[in-house]
Enzyme design. Structure first.
Site, PDB file in Angstrom:
ATOM      1  N   LYS A 181     -14.318  -0.359  -4.041  1.00  0.00           N
ATOM      2  CA  LYS A 181     -15.434  -0.004  -3.148  1.00  0.00           C
ATOM      3  C   LYS A 181     -16.520   0.727  -3.921  1.00  0.00           C
ATOM      4  O   LYS A 181     -17.700   0.443  -3.765  1.00  0.00           O
ATOM      5  CB  LYS A 181     -14.938   0.898  -2.010  1.00  0.00           C
ATOM      6  CG  LYS A 181     -14.015   0.211  -1.036  1.00  0.00           C
ATOM      7  CD  LYS A 181     -13.701   1.158   0.119  1.00  0.00           C
ATOM      8  CE  LYS A 181     -12.507   0.664   0.899  1.00  0.00           C
ATOM      9  NZ  LYS A 181     -12.016   1.652   1.847  1.00  0.00           N
TER      10      LYS A 181
ATOM     11  N   GLU B 149       0.823  -1.219   0.000  1.00  0.00           N
ATOM     12  CA  GLU B 149       0.000   0.000   0.000  1.00  0.00           C
ATOM     13  C   GLU B 149       0.851   1.259   0.000  1.00  0.00           C
ATOM     14  O   GLU B 149       0.411   2.312  -0.462  1.00  0.00           O
ATOM     15  CB  GLU B 149      -0.914   0.027   1.242  1.00  0.00           C
ATOM     16  CG  GLU B 149      -2.308  -0.465   0.964  1.00  0.00           C
ATOM     17  CD  GLU B 149      -3.286  -0.277   2.110  1.00  0.00           C
ATOM     18  OE1 GLU B 149      -4.418  -0.736   1.961  1.00  0.00           O
ATOM     19  OE2 GLU B 149      -2.944   0.308   3.154  1.00  0.00           O
TER      20      GLU B 149
ATOM     21  N   HIS C  37       8.913 -26.241  -0.527  1.00  0.00           N
ATOM     22  CA  HIS C  37       8.316 -27.396  -1.200  1.00  0.00           C
ATOM     23  C   HIS C  37       7.176 -26.971  -2.120  1.00  0.00           C
ATOM     24  O   HIS C  37       6.420 -27.812  -2.601  1.00  0.00           O
ATOM     25  CB  HIS C  37       7.832 -28.403  -0.148  1.00  0.00           C
ATOM     26  CG  HIS C  37       8.961 -28.903   0.705  1.00  0.00           C
ATOM     27  ND1 HIS C  37       9.583 -30.117   0.484  1.00  0.00           N
ATOM     28  CD2 HIS C  37       9.622 -28.331   1.745  1.00  0.00           C
ATOM     29  CE1 HIS C  37      10.565 -30.260   1.367  1.00  0.00           C
ATOM     30  NE2 HIS C  37      10.608 -29.191   2.144  1.00  0.00           N
TER      31      HIS C  37
HETATM   32  O1  PA5 Z   1      -3.963   1.072   5.664  1.00  0.00           O
HETATM   33  C1  PA5 Z   1      -5.127   1.427   5.534  1.00  0.00           C
HETATM   34  O2  PA5 Z   1      -5.456   2.601   5.631  1.00  0.00           O
HETATM   35  C2  PA5 Z   1      -6.220   0.415   5.275  1.00  0.00           C
HETATM   36  O3  PA5 Z   1      -5.748  -0.881   5.232  1.00  0.00           O
HETATM   37  C3  PA5 Z   1      -7.238   0.475   6.397  1.00  0.00           C
HETATM   38  O4  PA5 Z   1      -6.596   0.210   7.611  1.00  0.00           O
HETATM   39  C4  PA5 Z   1      -8.372  -0.507   6.201  1.00  0.00           C
HETATM   40  O5  PA5 Z   1      -8.996  -0.258   4.978  1.00  0.00           O
HETATM   41  C5  PA5 Z   1      -9.375  -0.405   7.313  1.00  0.00           C
HETATM   42  O6  PA5 Z   1      -9.870   0.903   7.419  1.00  0.00           O
HETATM   43  P1  PA5 Z   1     -10.689   1.375   8.665  1.00  0.00           P
HETATM   44  O7  PA5 Z   1      -9.806   1.298   9.867  1.00  0.00           O
HETATM   45  O8  PA5 Z   1     -11.073   2.786   8.342  1.00  0.00           O
HETATM   46  O9  PA5 Z   1     -11.878   0.466   8.798  1.00  0.00           O
END
Ligand code: PA5
Length: 453
Positions: free
Chosen positions: A421, A286, A307
């Site tokens: 989303k 990310e 393996h």
């Molecule tokens: O790193 C990030 O921002 C995402 O992985 C969020 O943590 C994830 O989408 C969960 O979001 P939230 O804490 O708003 O539910």
């Protein structure tokens, strides 16, 4: 904490044949510039640098988290932690690294809300029918679909089981200080709440109550974990790569990426670190993967995956490099016993510990993959402990910040996660998405829709 636990080393001898001196110098200067950007807080995403001092802040503010964790440990046989992504992986990584899957003391910690699987939730509730339960729902935005769906179900189940008042006592919400649906419901229902600071993004939040509450409820030493991170924070300030493993690792990654090594395989030799590598995948994927750039983070657990994926790593496309993760000192270990008949031919190992066998497996793998054209470095943890895991997580967080800056991306945003989303909401008929829904349905009818459900 044992001070030596935070002394993480990077052995990079098996990368040197792949990086010439000029390429290494260029990488070093990009990473040093990135280190300046981070230190001066003048790079992209500077509003999200709360993680840099978080271990120190968290150490000072730990008491309410420990109190809540103690209550959970007294009142629950099972803690259900509801969250996804950065609101899930850190806690799971630390708990699986440090707590035996066979541990019988304290509550079992289980996870929900990290996928959309009704069958999983049904079996979880069935399995908990005769056990005392607490729920920790975690969402910074408070609106993420997967945990919100799971929490809707679990909340109703708890309320039916305990009554509204007792259910509310058993729900702990970790969310934004002011905004979002979860904050609203938590305030209305009187849940015990913990705040995720505005300046800390999800994947950097393991040292906020997002990670600390479930980790402490699992009976683990969160203070030692934070101390390990604080020690690594001090180390990461050094500008000397021989003293600062963060710089060394960041420079190697940057140099290898520029030589066309677009895939990094993080290969742990400890099954209990499997979710540390999952957490690492999110952190690096990310943070770096945007604007058409970034190393693709993959992970394996050895020797298990030697393996399976070992074949590809040894012999497939040569676009990858490998980073081994290895603990030099093992905890509880057993020695290979002598067998009178020696039918399996293993008596030559009698008296050796499993840790010694594992170390030779690492050496053998590193040399084989080097022969196969895969540059590889090894991150050496002194041992697996709360402090070393805290240090390791801070080490990775700082590395990804430097590497992200070095390739010219903002390491602290994640615009790409919104695309699915938008489509999912439109297809589900969420009000306000009518135009997008028509476009998607037309696209599906043109391309043919093979999915039923
Ligand atoms: O790193 C990030 O921002 C995402 O992985 C969020 O943590 C994830 O989408 C969960 O979001 P939230 O804490 O708003 O539910």
């Amino acid at each position: 904490m044992r001070p030596s636990d935070a002394r993480i080393r990077v052995d990079y001898a098996h990368t040197l044949d792949f990086i010439d001196a000029a390429a290494m110098d260029a990488a070093a200067s990009r990473i040093r510039a990135a280190q300046d950007l981070l230190a001066s807080r003048s790079g992209a995403g500077a509003d999200f640098l709360g993680w840099v001092d978080l271990p120190v802040r968290a150490r000072q503010e730990i008491a309410p988290v420990l109190d809540a964790a103690e209550r959970i440990r007294t009142e629950a046989d099972v803690l259900i932690v509801v969250g996804i992504g950065g609101s899930y992986l850190g806690a799971r990584a630390v708990i699986e690294a440090l707590r035996s899957p066979f541990a019988a003391d304290g509550p079992t910690v289980v996870f929900a809300g990290q996928h959309i699987d009704g069958g999983y939730l049904r079996s979880l509730m069935d399995a908990c029918a005769d056990r005392r339960v607490c729920v920790n729902v975690i969402s910074k935005s408070g609106t993420t679909t997967e945990p919100a769906l799971a929490f809707r179900v679990l909340r109703q189940w708890l309320e039916q089981r305990y009554g509204k008042r007792e259910a509310s006592r058993r729900i702990f919400a970790t969310t934004d200080a002011k905004h979002g649906a979860l904050r609203r419901v938590a305030d209305e229902e009187g849940y015990t709440t913990f705040v995720i600071p505005d300046d800390v993004g999800g994947r950097f939040s393991v040292m906020t109550p997002v990670g600390l509450l479930p980790i402490a409820a699992a009976g683990l030493d969160v203070a030692a974990m934070l101390d390990g991170a604080i020690a690594m924070r001090d180390t990461a300030g050094s500008t000397d790569p021989d003293r600062n493993p963060v710089l060394r690792y960041a420079m190697l990654r940057d140099a290898l990426y520029r030589q066309g090594k677009q895939i990094e395989v993080l290969a742990s030799f400890h099954p209990e670190l499997s979710f540390v590598t999952e957490w690492w995948k999110q952190l690096f994927g990310e943070s770096e993967g945007k604007d058409g750039k970034g190393i693709f983070p993959a992970a394996v657990t050895n020797t298990t995956d030697l393996h399976s994926m070992g074949q590809y790593i040894q012999d497939g496309e040569r676009r990858l490099f490998e980073t081994f993760l290895f603990a030099e000192e093992s905890g509880d270990d057993i020695a290979v016993p002598e067998a009178a008949d020696d039918t399996d031919g293993l008596n030559y190992l009698a008296g050796s510990s499993f840790a010694q066998v594992n170390a030779e497996a690492l050496r053998g793998t590193s040399l084989a993959h080097l022969d196969g054209g895969v540059p590889n470095a090894t991150i050496l943890l002194p041992r697996i402990s709360a402090a070393s895991i805290g240090a390791l997580m801070y080490f990775f967080e700082t590395t990804v910040a430097l590497c992200g800056y070095a390739i010219g991306v903002n390491p602290f945003d994640q615009p790409g996660v919104e695309a699915y989303k938008r489509n999912m909401f439109a297809l589900l008929g969420k009000p306000g998405n009518e135009t997008r829904r028509s476009e998607l349905l037309a696209q599906l009818s043109r391309s043919g829709d093979a999915i039923s459900g």
